[in-house]
Design a protein around this motif. Sequence first.
Motif, PDB file in Angstrom:
ATOM      1  N   HIS A 114     -36.234  27.773  32.721  1.00 21.76           N
ATOM      2  CA  HIS A 114     -36.601  28.883  34.007  1.00 21.76           C
ATOM      3  C   HIS A 114     -35.600  28.708  35.386  1.00 21.76           C
ATOM      4  CE1 HIS A 114     -41.303  30.310  33.735  1.00 21.76           C
ATOM      5  NE2 HIS A 114     -40.261  30.985  33.690  1.00 21.76           N
ATOM      6  N   ASP A 115     -35.012  27.671  35.451  1.00 27.64           N
ATOM      7  CA  ASP A 115     -34.299  27.645  36.795  1.00 27.64           C
ATOM      8  C   ASP A 115     -32.821  28.335  36.624  1.00 27.64           C
ATOM      9  OD1 ASP A 115     -33.454  25.686  34.773  1.00 27.64           O
ATOM     10  OD2 ASP A 115     -31.971  24.620  36.201  1.00 27.64           O
ATOM     11  N   LEU A 116     -32.404  28.849  35.430  1.00 29.76           N
ATOM     12  CA  LEU A 116     -31.068  29.546  34.858  1.00 29.76           C
ATOM     13  C   LEU A 116     -31.204  30.946  35.687  1.00 29.76           C
ATOM     14  CD1 LEU A 116     -30.608  28.196  31.222  1.00 29.76           C
ATOM     15  CD2 LEU A 116     -29.558  27.417  33.268  1.00 29.76           C
ATOM     16  N   PRO A 117     -30.276  30.985  36.613  1.00 28.28           N
ATOM     17  CA  PRO A 117     -30.594  32.444  37.352  1.00 28.28           C
ATOM     18  C   PRO A 117     -30.281  33.678  36.541  1.00 28.28           C
ATOM     19  CG  PRO A 117     -28.362  31.175  38.046  1.00 28.28           C
ATOM     20  CD  PRO A 117     -29.244  30.224  37.194  1.00 28.28           C
ATOM     21  N   ASN A 118     -29.522  33.568  35.580  1.00 23.72           N
ATOM     22  CA  ASN A 118     -29.066  34.741  34.824  1.00 23.72           C
ATOM     23  C   ASN A 118     -29.875  34.817  33.401  1.00 23.72           C
ATOM     24  OD1 ASN A 118     -27.552  32.331  33.653  1.00 23.72           O
ATOM     25  ND2 ASN A 118     -25.919  33.510  32.795  1.00 23.72           N
ATOM     26  N   LEU A 119     -31.009  33.999  33.266  1.00 24.63           N
ATOM     27  CA  LEU A 119     -31.804  34.018  31.906  1.00 24.63           C
ATOM     28  C   LEU A 119     -33.146  34.757  32.386  1.00 24.63           C
ATOM     29  CD1 LEU A 119     -31.313  33.171  29.129  1.00 24.63           C
ATOM     30  CD2 LEU A 119     -32.980  31.187  29.775  1.00 24.63           C
ATOM     31  N   GLU A 120     -33.470  35.681  31.762  1.00 27.75           N
ATOM     32  CA  GLU A 120     -34.869  36.504  32.116  1.00 27.75           C
ATOM     33  C   GLU A 120     -35.638  36.020  31.032  1.00 27.75           C
ATOM     34  OE1 GLU A 120     -34.030  40.665  32.522  1.00 27.75           O
ATOM     35  OE2 GLU A 120     -32.266  40.486  33.548  1.00 27.75           O
TER      36      GLU A 120
END
Length: 437
Positions: free
Chosen positions: A348-354
């Motif tokens: 969830h913390d990955l900014p580029n993973l939706e």
Amino acid sequence: MTLSRRVMVAGLGALAAPFVPPPPAPRPVAPGPPAVPAGRTPDQLARDEGFWSAVARQYRVSPDFVNLENGYYGIMPEPVRRAYHRNVDHLNEVNSRLLRTTYKDQADQVRERIATLLGVSMGEIALTRGGTEALQNLIAGYRRLRPGDAVMYTDLDYHSARYAMNWLRDRRGVRVERMAVPEPATHQAVLDAYAEALRDRPRVKLLLLSHMNNVTGLVLPVREIVAMARDRGVDVIVDSAHSWGHLDFTMDDLGADFAGFSLHKWMGVPLGAGFLYIKKDRLPDIDLAFADETYPGDDIRSRVHSGTLDVAPVLTVGAALDFHDALGGAVKQSRLRFLRDRWVHQVHDLPNLEILTPEDPAMYGTITAFRVAGHISEADNVAIAKELFDRHHIFTVRRGGPVKGDCVRVTPALFTSRDDVDLLARALRGIASRMRG
């Protein structure tokens, strides 16, 4: 060799005697799932890896890869697989005698069990060869459309059902309206989107509605949308192919008059089985299938005409429902949601993973899709799925349809372990990091 008269008479007598096919000979089967411990809530049991390891041993799966693409077909647990093999053998041995005698009563017993689990009457259930056939029969047979009316579906509805809705344009002279499910989705955003679409399209008379869609896994508030549509004089056909046996619900929870279901996904029935539901007082609003005369017009079975079909999957439904009942719908639902949460919360913390399902348990099960920001084409997502398999031996699938771009669908199963989804999370962290750089 010359036969004696006594032998010949005895043989002719045997031929003249009525034949009743015997039941399949009992054979050793794999033990059923482990007993559900008393005093444990479904959510507590969902985290008990020892218990689910015992459940996983009921399935024969390839050790060569981690299968996280179980939405296409939910494989049979061993007791069901063995029952299916017995039914295939019995059908092959007894042949048309089975089809013309005991099968009809056995099919009715299957309908009765399905109806009981769904909280409806047997007379509201008709067996089909899958969820697709169920939806096609309901859509094509819907009788209340007039030229100038409109029908509507969304970007996330099942493609075969959308095709059937498009077919109505030429066959019924109606308009076909399309809407997009909002991203990111929330309970209120979804309700607002449907309210706006129905308000702005007053000619819509029929709505296709996916309970759990096959692209992102989003679960919609069906009962509220059905009520909203009914207030505007709009009928709803609910696609429950992915939710039946996955989520714990009855027909009353949906509030719909028409719905299609699959049995070979989350109930673990052999491929080629499903059913449709028509509320009893709404039966006249669905046409007979191809002017069927096999059953009277007040029998729901006249709304399906499949010809001679493989009845072995139908005869195996009881074994699959036994397995489902032994675990319990609430326990299955909790475990499947736990597996989704396990990997999603690690990335969830990955900014580029939706992540394309929201953090609202009422709006997801185990199916969840992801998208890497800026990588929304078919080719991009085919490549991501390929990398997951080639480098990590994880099998997933690219899905198209969402208006904001393609995605990769992840679908664990009851035999999926905590370690399996942890492996996925680690792989996704690497992929997202590389694609951000």
